[in-house]
Design a protein around this motif. Structure first.
Motif, PDB file in Angstrom:
ATOM      1  N   ARG A  93       0.824  -1.203   0.000  1.00 46.90           N
ATOM      2  CA  ARG A  93       0.000   0.000   0.000  1.00 46.90           C
ATOM      3  C   ARG A  93       0.861   1.257   0.000  1.00 46.90           C
ATOM      4  NH1 ARG A  93      -4.246  -0.268   4.645  1.00 46.90           N
ATOM      5  NH2 ARG A  93      -4.636  -2.251   3.599  1.00 46.90           N
ATOM      6  N   LEU A  94       1.923   1.249   0.812  1.00 46.98           N
ATOM      7  CA  LEU A  94       2.815   2.416   0.865  1.00 46.98           C
ATOM      8  C   LEU A  94       3.482   2.652  -0.484  1.00 46.98           C
ATOM      9  CD1 LEU A  94       4.436   1.873   4.374  1.00 46.98           C
ATOM     10  CD2 LEU A  94       2.905   3.738   3.723  1.00 46.98           C
ATOM     11  N   GLU A  95       3.853   1.553  -1.150  1.00 44.30           N
ATOM     12  CA  GLU A  95       4.458   1.673  -2.470  1.00 44.30           C
ATOM     13  C   GLU A  95       3.444   2.235  -3.476  1.00 44.30           C
ATOM     14  OE1 GLU A  95       7.703  -1.096  -4.752  1.00 44.30           O
ATOM     15  OE2 GLU A  95       5.799  -2.044  -4.254  1.00 44.30           O
ATOM     16  N   ALA A  96       2.218   1.719  -3.426  1.00 41.43           N
ATOM     17  CA  ALA A  96       1.170   2.173  -4.350  1.00 41.43           C
ATOM     18  C   ALA A  96       0.796   3.627  -4.098  1.00 41.43           C
ATOM     19  CB  ALA A  96      -0.061   1.288  -4.219  1.00 41.43           C
ATOM     20  N   GLY A 103      10.378  -0.736  -6.300  1.00 47.16           N
ATOM     21  CA  GLY A 103      11.441  -1.712  -6.516  1.00 47.16           C
ATOM     22  C   GLY A 103      12.225  -2.087  -5.283  1.00 47.16           C
ATOM     23  N   SER A 104      11.949  -1.440  -4.147  1.00 42.32           N
ATOM     24  CA  SER A 104      12.726  -1.737  -2.935  1.00 42.32           C
ATOM     25  C   SER A 104      12.041  -2.762  -2.039  1.00 42.32           C
ATOM     26  CB  SER A 104      12.968  -0.453  -2.140  1.00 42.32           C
ATOM     27  OG  SER A 104      11.765   0.057  -1.587  1.00 42.32           O
ATOM     28  N   ARG A 105      10.792  -3.092  -2.314  1.00 45.67           N
ATOM     29  CA  ARG A 105      10.040  -3.994  -1.438  1.00 45.67           C
ATOM     30  C   ARG A 105      10.417  -5.449  -1.688  1.00 45.67           C
ATOM     31  NH1 ARG A 105       5.229  -6.462  -2.375  1.00 45.67           N
ATOM     32  NH2 ARG A 105       4.925  -5.202  -4.266  1.00 45.67           N
ATOM     33  N   PHE A 106      10.553  -6.214  -0.608  1.00 45.27           N
ATOM     34  CA  PHE A 106      10.871  -7.646  -0.714  1.00 45.27           C
ATOM     35  C   PHE A 106      10.445  -8.345   0.569  1.00 45.27           C
ATOM     36  CE2 PHE A 106      14.330  -5.773   1.560  1.00 45.27           C
ATOM     37  CZ  PHE A 106      14.794  -6.740   2.440  1.00 45.27           C
ATOM     38  N   VAL A 224      10.130  -2.366   3.082  1.00 44.29           N
ATOM     39  CA  VAL A 224      10.101  -1.385   2.006  1.00 44.29           C
ATOM     40  C   VAL A 224      10.876  -0.143   2.451  1.00 44.29           C
ATOM     41  CG1 VAL A 224       7.918  -0.307   2.750  1.00 44.29           C
ATOM     42  CG2 VAL A 224       8.622  -0.170   0.341  1.00 44.29           C
ATOM     43  N   MET A 225      11.676   0.392   1.532  1.00 47.43           N
ATOM     44  CA  MET A 225      12.352   1.657   1.779  1.00 47.43           C
ATOM     45  C   MET A 225      11.351   2.781   1.525  1.00 47.43           C
ATOM     46  SD  MET A 225      15.632   3.283  -0.207  1.00 47.43           S
ATOM     47  CE  MET A 225      16.540   1.742  -0.105  1.00 47.43           C
ATOM     48  N   LEU A 226      11.364   3.773   2.383  1.00 45.98           N
ATOM     49  CA  LEU A 226      10.474   4.915   2.231  1.00 45.98           C
ATOM     50  C   LEU A 226      11.217   6.068   1.555  1.00 45.98           C
ATOM     51  CD1 LEU A 226       8.875   4.708   5.791  1.00 45.98           C
ATOM     52  CD2 LEU A 226       8.033   3.696   3.651  1.00 45.98           C
ATOM     53  N   HIS A 227      10.484   6.920   0.889  1.00 40.75           N
ATOM     54  CA  HIS A 227      11.122   8.004   0.130  1.00 40.75           C
ATOM     55  C   HIS A 227      11.971   8.909   1.016  1.00 40.75           C
ATOM     56  CE1 HIS A 227       9.946   7.737  -4.083  1.00 40.75           C
ATOM     57  NE2 HIS A 227       8.822   7.198  -3.673  1.00 40.75           N
ATOM     58  N   ARG A 228      11.605   9.003   2.292  1.00 37.36           N
ATOM     59  CA  ARG A 228      12.378   9.816   3.215  1.00 37.36           C
ATOM     60  C   ARG A 228      13.820   9.290   3.345  1.00 37.36           C
ATOM     61  NH1 ARG A 228      10.740  13.275   7.430  1.00 37.36           N
ATOM     62  NH2 ARG A 228       8.565  12.735   7.037  1.00 37.36           N
ATOM     63  N   GLY A 229      14.018   7.979   3.106  1.00 36.61           N
ATOM     64  CA  GLY A 229      15.348   7.392   3.266  1.00 36.61           C
ATOM     65  C   GLY A 229      16.055   7.054   1.965  1.00 36.61           C
ATOM     66  N   ARG A 230      15.487   7.462   0.819  1.00 35.71           N
ATOM     67  CA  ARG A 230      16.014   7.003  -0.466  1.00 35.71           C
ATOM     68  C   ARG A 230      17.400   7.559  -0.792  1.00 35.71           C
ATOM     69  NH1 ARG A 230      12.306  10.959  -1.651  1.00 35.71           N
ATOM     70  NH2 ARG A 230      12.933  12.603  -3.105  1.00 35.71           N
TER      71      ARG A 230
END
Length: 259
Positions: A93-96, A103-106, A224-230
């Motif tokens: 959901r966070l990715e969507a 691409g960071s979710r696993f 999942v990596m969040l945009h705050r940490g990209r």
């Protein structure tokens, strides 16, 4: 180090191999990662964090709690840079929703549920105690917030005991609180994560029944990596490190399966 918003799994795996290699040098510029971690993963994450900090020179600030609560906090601007969830649907959901890096979710772990009591011999290696009702209270995590609680309720439904046992349920906000209720004797038994009671490949305290996987949906835990940490090298390397064999071995030691 500038990182594009799309962080590929290939890049993460390459980083994992580098940071987990024997004799690898710590990062020249140490950073800090701020990570939200599902409560069931507390023990393995503490061990992995210690190894990661030793191998890379980075530091990690971890908060442990219910996945559903973390999801709400992240959507409201909490300063986390990655989420290690107890399910798949919140990271998806966070990715969507554009909060997670594509691409960071696993899947970092596949969890196991156990019916556990702090009292030795109380729980046989089967669900018979649930059927006889020779107990006072049964602790479960809130199924609306905690995937292990959802799996517990699915198990009770599969055993056709949910309606009969609902009056005896003691609800924990997350799986850590659920374990605490049982460990302190406020509940005779409860459905907790196997990782909370497993040591050296066995249930180290009390008694328990490891719930067969066909009684509930698989507990696939995604990160999942969040945009705050990209753009944070510490976050990128930590996400990669979780996929290294070094970290995966720790995860398996606590009773999880890995892919």
């Amino acid at each position: 180090m500038k990182v594009r918003p799309h962080v590929s799994i290939a890049l993460l795996l390459a980083l994992a191999a580098a940071v987990a290699a024997p004799g690898a040098a710590p990062s020249a510029t140490a950073g800090e990662a701020q990570i939200a971690v599902a409560a069931n993963f507390t023990a393995p994450m503490k061990r992995i964090t210690a190894l990661f900090e030793q191998d890379t020179g980075h530091s990690v600030r971890t908060s442990y709690g219910a996945t559903g609560k973390f999801y709400a906090q992240i959507r409201n601007g909490a300063p986390f840079e990655a989420l290690l969830a107890a399910d798949q649907k919140r990271p998806e959901r966070l990715e969507a929703e554009g909060v997670g890096v594509p691409g960071s979710r696993f899947t970092y772990a596949i969890g196991s549920l156990v019916l556990w009591s702090a009292k030795p011999g109380l729980v046989e290696n089967d669900p018979s105690l649930l059927r006889t009702g020779n107990f006072n209270k049964l602790s479960v995590a809130n199924p609306k917030l905690a995937p292990y609680g959802e799996a517990a309720m699915q198990t009770l439904s599969a055993l056709r005991l949910r309606q009969a046992l609902e009056p005896r349920l003691v609800m924990g906000e997350n799986i850590a609180q659920t374990f605490q209720f049982v460990d302190t004797g406020n509940a005779d038994l409860g459905f907790v994560a196997l990782s909370q009671v497993m040591q050296d490949g066995r249930i180290a305290k009390g008694s328990g029944w490891i719930v067969p996987g066909d009684l509930h949906a698989p507990i696939r835990q995604d990160a999942v990596m969040l945009h705050r940490g990209r753009d944070n090298p510490a976050v990128i390397e930590l996400i990669a490190y979780l996929q290294s064999e070094k970290a995966q071995a720790v995860i398996r030691d606590f009773g999880y399966q890995t892919e």
